[in-house]
Design an enzyme around this catalytic site. Structure first.
Site, mmCIF file in Angstrom:
data_model
loop_
_atom_site.group_PDB
_atom_site.id
_atom_site.type_symbol
_atom_site.label_atom_id
_atom_site.label_comp_id
_atom_site.label_asym_id
_atom_site.label_seq_id
_atom_site.Cartn_x
_atom_site.Cartn_y
_atom_site.Cartn_z
ATOM 1 N N HIS A 81 107.577 -1.935 132.747
ATOM 2 C CA HIS A 81 107.951 -1.169 132.322
ATOM 3 C C HIS A 81 106.881 -0.621 131.342
ATOM 4 O O HIS A 81 106.162 0.731 131.247
ATOM 5 C CB HIS A 81 109.028 -1.994 131.581
ATOM 6 C CG HIS A 81 109.371 -0.700 130.534
ATOM 7 N ND1 HIS A 81 110.797 0.162 130.601
ATOM 8 C CD2 HIS A 81 109.407 0.402 129.590
ATOM 9 C CE1 HIS A 81 111.074 1.479 130.331
ATOM 10 N NE2 HIS A 81 109.771 1.350 129.387
ATOM 11 N N GLU A 82 105.608 -1.429 130.548
ATOM 12 C CA GLU A 82 104.903 0.049 129.892
ATOM 13 C C GLU A 82 104.130 0.440 130.928
ATOM 14 O O GLU A 82 103.219 1.121 130.094
ATOM 15 C CB GLU A 82 104.240 -1.457 128.744
ATOM 16 C CG GLU A 82 105.254 -2.026 127.764
ATOM 17 C CD GLU A 82 106.237 -1.227 127.235
ATOM 18 O OE1 GLU A 82 105.716 0.425 126.641
ATOM 19 O OE2 GLU A 82 107.264 -0.701 126.683
ATOM 20 N N HIS A 90 104.108 3.569 131.939
ATOM 21 C CA HIS A 90 104.194 4.907 131.387
ATOM 22 C C HIS A 90 102.565 5.416 131.656
ATOM 23 O O HIS A 90 102.461 6.458 131.733
ATOM 24 C CB HIS A 90 104.541 4.756 129.784
ATOM 25 C CG HIS A 90 105.887 4.139 129.534
ATOM 26 N ND1 HIS A 90 106.490 5.167 129.800
ATOM 27 C CD2 HIS A 90 106.317 3.381 128.935
ATOM 28 C CE1 HIS A 90 107.766 5.198 128.721
ATOM 29 N NE2 HIS A 90 107.888 3.700 128.060
#
Length: 653
Positions: free
Chosen positions: A429-430, A433
């Protein structure tokens, strides 16, 4: 092929190299033990305390440059030595300047003789190490260019002694610009042309032996073999740039500790994506959790700079095997295990994204772009167990050319606390980004997801990629997934709704965005739409459960899972700066047109329309408008009615 200059100082955790190593040794299977050919002579190291106490060093005259001071120290330490400055000197973030010298004899390098000098911020010698040769130098050999038979014979000797899978029957040698260096032509079995260079080596008796340093890259091993000039059947030593890195981790595909056990896995990098491997940046080979794509460490004290100096594990044989138990109460005790997991997951994802199009030109995260475009100098600082706060994780994405920063925190919502580096979905998820910020608006503009809606979509893409990657072989569209269930200790996870194609489980539609003023619930809606598209494409093309996609001759993923990820990624690059749901949807549709000629418009439109982002959906600051319609003619020349949103769609849509 560029020549290699070894800097095998035992006091350093890096080896200076140029080029790219490949992993996984096969010579042991051929009955050759490369360990028996390792270098025998270690370097000495004088630490800062010893330097301060040494009167002779302190009396060195101050010079105009740090390089001059370093050079004077080498001369003072080994007065009769001849040497040259190696070109890879640099200044670290901590202000220490590093200079590297190679000893020479009779105009040739002594490959095992190195001297490194570290100069502090104050201009004084900080520390140094050396393995310079102090014995007698033999009479100089003839340095006239040879006819090529000697370097070819040296290659053949290395092939015979080491049982290399190389054919050199028709080999010829051509001189290169460097002193006594030859490119060997007309061989087979190597990745690139072998090279032979005349150098000295300190032999087992401590004397200088004149050798041919034969460089051969056979993919599974990248070797420097030192063949004696007088006795061609004798190989003094072998250096292998390759190394089998081992990690004790939750393997790729296991999202969190509830899905499986930790295992010892070997390497795992994808050479086209990580051409230097995971522990090399093309100039340095690292014996720690550092490489071209990222550098991982703990950051317990919430340091805001000096990341290169933070604690991380070191392993001479790249064996990153550290204990971890779910019952441990002090997370500091398993810091190295956390670092290893974070480093492993991030690198795996880097390589996967590369295959899908997030490469150097697109602004991916690498120190050395190796001439493939983009700016470079921007791997990811991977902060495990970051001490700033609890119960979060984040990713800072500056423009291409500046390193990104991932911060993974401890979560205190369970007993014992939990470390989010062990939940792959959070790491992915990170990292996503970084993907969405670099692609949207171009790599040089990191401010293109700054609106509430576009920022929410940034969260949604991150959830979507994490969820798509965790799919299991037995999953169908009936499978629901929760984001952050393990790390939060809650069956509901950290989102308002599970990711589901069942509208009874997840009823969210486009106009639900109106009620939110924070990015994460908006992202939950966007990822829910992408989840619908994902399963429509999987139902059409099937699902590839391997780590990397397979592509057809046109560069299209053959399966629905990776096709959905590819279209989402390509859409990011197409969409405008600060897109809305509507413009991002259109960009994904355009991405399919560009990639497949529009072969999947029905599946894509149907997925979005099911959740209100159909043909007539409208974005407005005053309120959004749902549409559950697919454009006429897209799906069997009909439309999908708004009434269909509450029922399961046919597989054809």
């Amino acid at each position: 092929m560029r020549s290699f200059l070894l800097a095998s100082l035992a006091s350093l955790s890096v080896i200076s190299v140029y080029g790219h190593p490949h992993a996984r040794s096969t010579l042991t299977r051929r009955g050759v033990d490369l360990d028996s050919y390792r270098m025998k002579h270690a370097a000495t190291y004088k630490n800062v305390a010893e330097v301060v106490a040494d009167h002779n060093i302190n009396t060195l005259a101050k010079r105009a440059s740090a390089q001059d001071i370093a050079t004077d120290l080498v001369k003072a330490t080994i007065p009769n030595a001849t040497f040259r400055l190696v070109s890879d000197s640099y200044v670290s973030d901590n202000g220490v300047a590093h200079f590297y010298f190679k000893q020479t004899a009779n105009g040739l390098d002594i490959d095992t003789a190195d001297f490194n000098v570290n100069i502090g911020r104050d201009g004084n010698v900080f520390s140094f190490g050396n393995s310079f040769y102090k014995g007698d130098v033999p009479a100089p050999p003839s340095l006239t260019k040879r006819d090529g038979s000697e370097p070819v014979a040296a290659l053949k000797s290395a092939v015979d002694v080491l049982a290399l899978p190389v054919s050199a029957q028709s080999a010829t040698a051509e001189p290169k610009d460097a002193t006594e260096t030859y490119a060997i032509k007309k061989t087979t079995g190597t990745v690139s042309e072998p090279e032979a260079r005349l150098v000295y080596l300190v032999d087992d008796e401590g004397k200088l032996a004149l050798t041919w340093r034969v460089e051969t890259d056979i993919m599974s091993n990248w070797l420097l073999s030192y063949v004696d000039v007088k006795d061609g059947s004798k190989v003094h030593a072998v250096v292998d740039y390759s190394a089998d890195a081992t990690y004790n981790v939750y393997p790729w595909g296991i999202n969190d500790p509830t899905e499986g056990e930790r295992q010892l896995v070997t390497d795992g990098f994808y050479p086209p994506a990580s051409e230097f491997g995971w522990h090399n940046d093309g100039k340095m080979a690292f014996k720690t959790t550092r490489g071209n794509n990222g550098i991982a460490h703990t950051n317990w004290d919430n340091k805001m700079s000096g990341f290169l100096d933070l604690p991380r594990p070191t392993s001479e044989d790249l064996n990153f095997d550290y204990p971890f138990s779910l019952n441990q109460t002090d997370f500091h005790d398993y810091g190295n295990a956390s670092i290893t997991q974070l480093f492993y997951t991030s690198n795996k994802y880097h390589d996967l994204l590369y295959t899908l199009g997030f490469n150097e030109k697109a602004g991916n995260f690498e120190i050395n772009n190796n001439g493939a475009g983009g700016v470079g100098q921007d791997f990811v600082y991977l902060n495990a167990q970051d001490g700033e706060r609890f119960n979060n994780a984040n990713f800072a994405t500056p423009p291409d050319g500046s390193p990104a920063r991932m911060r993974m925190y401890i979560w205190n919502q369970t007993t014992p606390f939990r470390d989010c580096s062990f939940e792959a979905g959070v790491v992915i998820h990170e990292y996503t980004h970084g993907l969405s910020n670099r692609l949207t608006g171009g790599p040089a503009n990191s401010g293109c997801l700054s609106m509430l809606e576009s920022g929410g979509m940034g969260e949604g893409w991150s959830d979507f990629f994490a969820t798509a990657i965790r799919l299991k072989p037995s999953d169908t569209r009936a499978k629901d997934y929760t984001m952050g269930e393990w790390i939060s200790g809650s069956e509901f996870g950290i989102r308002n709704y599970k990711y589901s194609t069942n509208l009874e489980v997840n009823p969210q539609v486009y106009t639900d965005v109106d009620q939110y003023t924070r990015v994460h619930p908006i992202g939950n809606i966007w990822a829910s739409m992408l989840y619908e598209v994902l399963w429509n494409l999987i139902d059409k093309y099937g699902k590839n459960d391997d780590w990397l996609p397979e592509f057809n001759s046109a560069g299209v993923p053959k399966d629905g899972k990776y096709l959905a990820m590819k279209l989402a990624l390509d859409g990011m690059a197409l969409q405008p700066c600060n897109p809305t749901f509507v413009s991002a949807r259109d960009a994904i549709i355009d991405a399919d047109k560009a990639l497949t000629g529009g072969a999947n418009l029905c599946e894509i439109w149907s997925g979005f329309a099911k959740r209100g982002l159909g043909e007539k959906a409208v974005y407005s600051t005053g309120g959004r408008t749902n549409s559950f319609d697919v454009p006429a003619g897209v799906c069997n020349n009909s439309t999908v009615s708004s009434q269909a949103r509450r029922v399961k769609l046919p597989l054809s849509v």
